[in-house]
Design an enzyme around this catalytic site. Structure first.
Site, PDB file in Angstrom:
ATOM      1  N   GLU A 482       0.803  -1.222   0.000  1.00 39.78           N
ATOM      2  CA  GLU A 482       0.000   0.000   0.000  1.00 39.78           C
ATOM      3  C   GLU A 482       0.842   1.281   0.000  1.00 39.78           C
ATOM      4  O   GLU A 482       0.318   2.359   0.268  1.00 39.78           O
ATOM      5  CB  GLU A 482      -0.978   0.001   1.176  1.00 39.78           C
ATOM      6  CG  GLU A 482      -1.959  -1.167   1.099  1.00 39.78           C
ATOM      7  CD  GLU A 482      -2.841  -1.292   2.333  1.00 39.78           C
ATOM      8  OE1 GLU A 482      -2.511  -0.691   3.365  1.00 39.78           O
ATOM      9  OE2 GLU A 482      -3.855  -2.012   2.248  1.00 39.78           O
ATOM     10  N   GLU A 548      -6.360  -7.125  -1.855  1.00 36.05           N
ATOM     11  CA  GLU A 548      -6.789  -7.505  -0.503  1.00 36.05           C
ATOM     12  C   GLU A 548      -8.303  -7.400  -0.378  1.00 36.05           C
ATOM     13  O   GLU A 548      -8.868  -6.314  -0.457  1.00 36.05           O
ATOM     14  CB  GLU A 548      -6.157  -6.590   0.560  1.00 36.05           C
ATOM     15  CG  GLU A 548      -4.663  -6.725   0.714  1.00 36.05           C
ATOM     16  CD  GLU A 548      -4.118  -5.863   1.846  1.00 36.05           C
ATOM     17  OE1 GLU A 548      -4.925  -5.336   2.645  1.00 36.05           O
ATOM     18  OE2 GLU A 548      -2.897  -5.697   1.909  1.00 36.05           O
TER      19      GLU A 548
END
Length: 890
Positions: A482, A548
């Protein structure tokens, strides 16, 4: 691994080396806290002299950590049980001295004339001072968890062969405050180490931050020149089909040769594979360490490596060696696969799309944290965990950036089972400054520069790329979880390191970057991460290449009993938001709630009942997730990765099997929803779909759709049609909402979908349980007791190959008589008959099985043979309407 004895020397005058030329120093270590040692490292490492003080010394676990050594010596309680972890002093509060330890090992080895002996550490966390026979190997402490270190120790070895190694291991410089934040206060990321050890939303902090000699220590012997880090690149042009005759493929080979001597050495670099040989004459300057190219080898009819679900993951054996007039100085034997992974931008989905050997592969992946949070790795555990992912019908594992570069043994298992790997580097949005976070000590700009030593990071990146780049399973690099690494590190990685050391794999800047997935078509980004209504996954878009998305994952009762004390085995009170009430131990193990989805199956009686009903939700949840994404293949999505598929400790969320390697219904729901050829039901609009992940159109398919009355088990046939499904596609066939309304099953029903070929062979079956008008499963709660019979047959023991030990297999046949009730949702386990203890790991080709009246189903059960020699085994079975039963294995 190097197999010196396997190389046949055919030229006259070449002298083969002795048999065992590489081995591990993995036993006989002792450890003691540095505070108890009053002598210097030079003195401590002298052979034959007193070692660690007896009152403080203890047998050490190497590879391992300080905490695993303390646990092995019963100095601390099991931190994964109950709330024991709170009883172990955390390094943030004790200070680093409490976990600064000496590790000492005596070993026998002598330098031979013309030979060299090398000492390799494959991983130390975090810094170390290394002494051998009274000499320090480095002038200052080495640092960095992700960095192999190798030393030529030929001149330091004792003439009588009796040597002593002493290693002082220091914890990370910045251990971080475990304040409940993601990575605690974030300062753990100032060092080149893994971040989860300061705590995360799925794990409690690791008290010693995994300080120790955590990976292998190796002795390697060469006859002068050392050959290391060979590099194999395979090129597979065009569009290929599994099983077809193949056009040629190209194999390119490089190897690095290290000449530790002060003289020029001439010799031949050689590569052998598939009955072919490449050679090249090379001249190696003194005191040099350089890479050399052998050129290309053409494989005329290559056996290609394919991802799981698309073909066989074929592997070759390659031997690289360096030969002088005196014989082989060094060689390296490795497995490699011939495949080519490419990526193209899909303008329709606005995301990257993966191709293997020219064919589109829809990514169905799982997020992997680490095999064990205390770094207790083994080849067997890696093999079992990757095999579970294969059994889920997944084709990719993503290695999350807050952990580590996985060990070569992990990649070997992925090579074997056809699992692509998406490898993050060691950064996270939480610790490395993507968001404002009141739990963090430093501001975003300070955190964006973590780790402190960028030069060390780049050195480690280069080393880890070399370590794992030959594995065909390794498909993608990713800058971080991320978030990107700091700009200078990312730039060097993209412009220098990867082009020079790999150059064949896609690098994504970070795990949800625009280069991977653009969220511009109404998607909701990554996630969600909690329980959803099953129709959600069919109706709501996320990132088109979602790295995710996840949900719940409580194991069954047998799993819960292993780490939750009896007094805490209290079922959660389910509700929504603040209405959820959960025991303190469940909370400590990061339980996330099921809202009211468990109670829809009726009032919860006790923990056993809660766990059984949770498995129904688990199965439904992950089947719906897989099917919802697959149905939108190439339309909304090019791939999806489940958060998470495993836990490295005893957590109560996001797992398809537990820490003890015991499966739960999440695995089998995901297995069902991810089948390569699959018929499925959209719960949001009662439509029927088929998905074909294969590369060819499948024709003459019979679709049989029926509704089953739960009380009687009788079918009401809705449709039976012939049809076809195109290659790599998902297709809507018809809706059955009106038919369901006409049947008016007010308390719920079963929908049975079957897919057969023209020969009436069943290709896929899918059974859904639908709630009544009130949203509850009242019809299920009225099911009469099951009359299921169980028959167990033992098959012959077999050797599966690869890394696994020999296995034994059972066939367990479940038969439901005519006119009997539906035998609903039956769980099978393999146990020791005398104790009822489960055999783990055990692999089932299906589980949580529903058997209709007048039918039978056979489950294939496979387990390691060596773990149960001489023991009487039994099959344990229980179900929704089947009382617990033990059936002896003949």
């Amino acid at each position: 691994m190097k197999y010196w004895w396997s190389l046949l020397i055919t030229c006259s005058g070449f002298l083969p080396l002795a048999a065992q030329q590489r081995y591990e120093l993995n036993s006989g270590w002792t450890a003691a806290p540095a505070s108890a040692v009053t002598i210097s490292g030079e003195t401590l490492s002298l052979p034959g002299k007193p070692g660690l003080p007896g009152e403080a010394a203890m047998p050490a676990v190497v590879p391992g950590t300080v905490l695993t050594t303390l646990l092995d010596n019963k100095k601390v309680p099991d931190p994964f049980y109950g709330m024991n972890n709170k009883q172990i002093p955390d390094i943030y509060f004790t200070g680093p001295a409490a976990y600064t330890y000496w590790f000492v090992k005596d070993f026998k080895e002598k330098a031979e004339p013309g030979g060299e002996v090398w000492l390799q550490f494959r991983g130390i966390n975090y810094s170390a001072e290394i002494f051998l026979n009274g000499k320090r190997l480095d002038p200052s402490p080495i640092k960095g968890m992700f960095l192999r270190k190798i030393y030529n120790i030929s001149q330091l070895l004792a003439k009588d062969g009796k040597n002593r190694l002493a290693v002082l291991v220091h914890p990370p410089d910045h251990v971080g405050n475990p304040n409940g934040g993601q990575g605690g206060d974030g300062r753990i990321a100032r060092d080149l180490t893994h971040q989860y050890v300061a705590g995360w939303d799925w794990i409690q902090p690791i008290p010693d931050r995994n300080t120790g000699i955590w990976d292998k220590v190796l002795i390697e012997k060469t006859r002068g020149v050392r050959l290391h880090d060979p590099h194999i690149v395979t090129i597979v042009p065009g569009k290929r089909y599994p099983g077809n005759p193949q056009a040629p493929a190209t194999v390119r080979i490089h190897a690095t040769l290290q000449n530790p001597t002060s003289r020029v050495i001439n010799g031949t670099l050689k590569f052998e594979a598939d009955g072919k040989t490449l050679t090249k004459s090379v001249t190696i300057p003194p005191n040099s360490d350089r890479e050399y190219s052998l050129g290309e080898m053409t494989i005329a009819q290559p056996r290609l490596w394919w991802p799981n679900g698309y073909g066989s993951p074929e592997l070759y054996t390659g031997i690289t060696s360096f030969i002088t007039s005196s014989g082989v100085t060094d060689n390296d034997t490795l497995k490699f696969g011939i495949r080519q992974v490419d990526n193209q931008w899909n303008a329709h989905t606005r995301s990257m799309q993966a191709y293997v050997n020219g064919q589109p592969v829809f990514i169905k992946g799982g997020n992997w944290i680490i095999s064990d949070a205390m770094l207790r790795f083994s080849r067997e555990r890696y093999d079992a965990e990757v095999r579970f992912h294969r059994d889920m019908n997944l084709n990719l594992i993503r290695i999350w950036g807050g952990a580590l570069t996985e060990r070569p043994e992990f990649y070997e298992a992925c090579d074997k089972y056809g699992m692509l790997v998406f490898q993050d580097f060691w950064f996270s949005g939480d610790c490395n400054g993507r968001w404002i976070d009141p739990m963090k000590t430093d501001d975003q700009w300070m955190r964006r520069s973590y780790p402190d030593n960028h030069k060390l990071v780049l050195e480690a990146m280069g080393d880890q790329i070399r370590m794992i780049r030959n594995h065909p399973s390794l498909a993608f690099w990713c800058g971080g979880n991320e978030i990107t690494p700091p700009a200078d590190i990312l730039s060097a990685l993209k412009d220098s390191l990867l082009p020079a050391l790999d150059g064949t794999r896609q690098l994504f800047d970070y795990s949800n970057s625009d280069s991977m997935s653009l969220n511009t078509l109404g998607g909701n980004g990554d996630g969600p991460y909690g329980i959803q209504e099953n129709g959600y996954f069919w109706q709501h878009r996320t990132f088109p290449y979602n790295s995710e998305i996840g949900s719940v994952g409580v194991g069954d009762y047998a799993s819960l009993k292993k780490f939750i004390p009896a007094e805490n085995l209290v079922p959660p009170v389910e509700g929504r938001g603040k209405d959820n009430q959960v025991d303190s131990v469940w909370h400590y193990h990061k339980y996330i709630g099921y809202n009211d989805q468990v109670s829809r199956y009726g009032p919860v009686k006790d923990v056993r009942d809660f766990a059984m009903k949770a498995q129904l939700v688990n199965y439904d949840q992950y089947r719906a997730l897989a099917e919802g994404f697959t149905a939108r293949m190439w339309d909304w999505y090019t791939g999806v990765m489940i958060w998470k598929t495993q836990n490295p400790w005893t957590a109560l969320r996001g797992q398809m099997y537990d820490y003890y390697l015991d499966v739960n219904a999440c695995l089998y729901g995901l297995r069902s929803g991810s089948r390569p050829l699959h018929i499925m039901f959209n719960p949001s609009d009662s439509t029927v779909w088929i998905a074909n992940n294969g590369f060819s159109t499948v024709r003459d398919l019979m679709l049989r759709v029926s509704v089953v009355d739960i009380a009687t088990g009788k079918d009401s046939l809705y449709s039976m049609v012939f049809n076809e499904i195109g290659a790599s596609s998902a297709k809507y066939y018809f809706g059955m909402d009106g038919f369901l309304q006409k049947l008016n099953k007010t308390e719920g029903c079963l929908v049975k979908l079957q897919l057969s070929d023209a020969g009436q062979h069943l290709l896929d079956e899918n059974i859904y349980w639908l709630p009544g008008r009130n949203g509850k499963y009242d019809a299920l709660s009225r099911l009469p007791p099951s009359k299921l019979t169980v028959k167990v047959d033992r098959l012959a023991e077999h050797q599966p190959g690869g890394n696994a030990t020999s296995e034994e297999t059972l066939n367990v046949t479940l038969t439901n008589p005519e006119n009997a009730p539906v035998a609903f949702f039956n769980r099978v386990a393999l146990v020791r008959k005398s104790t009822g203890q489960r055999i783990l790991p055990t692999f089932f080709d299906d589980n949580y099985i529903t058997v209709m009246p007048g039918t039978s189903k056979t489950i294939r059960v496979t387990y390691p043979a060596g773990s149960v020699k001489g023991e009487q085994l039994a099959i344990e079975i229980y179900g929704w309407n089947l009382e617990h039963r033990i059936v002896p294995v003949p």
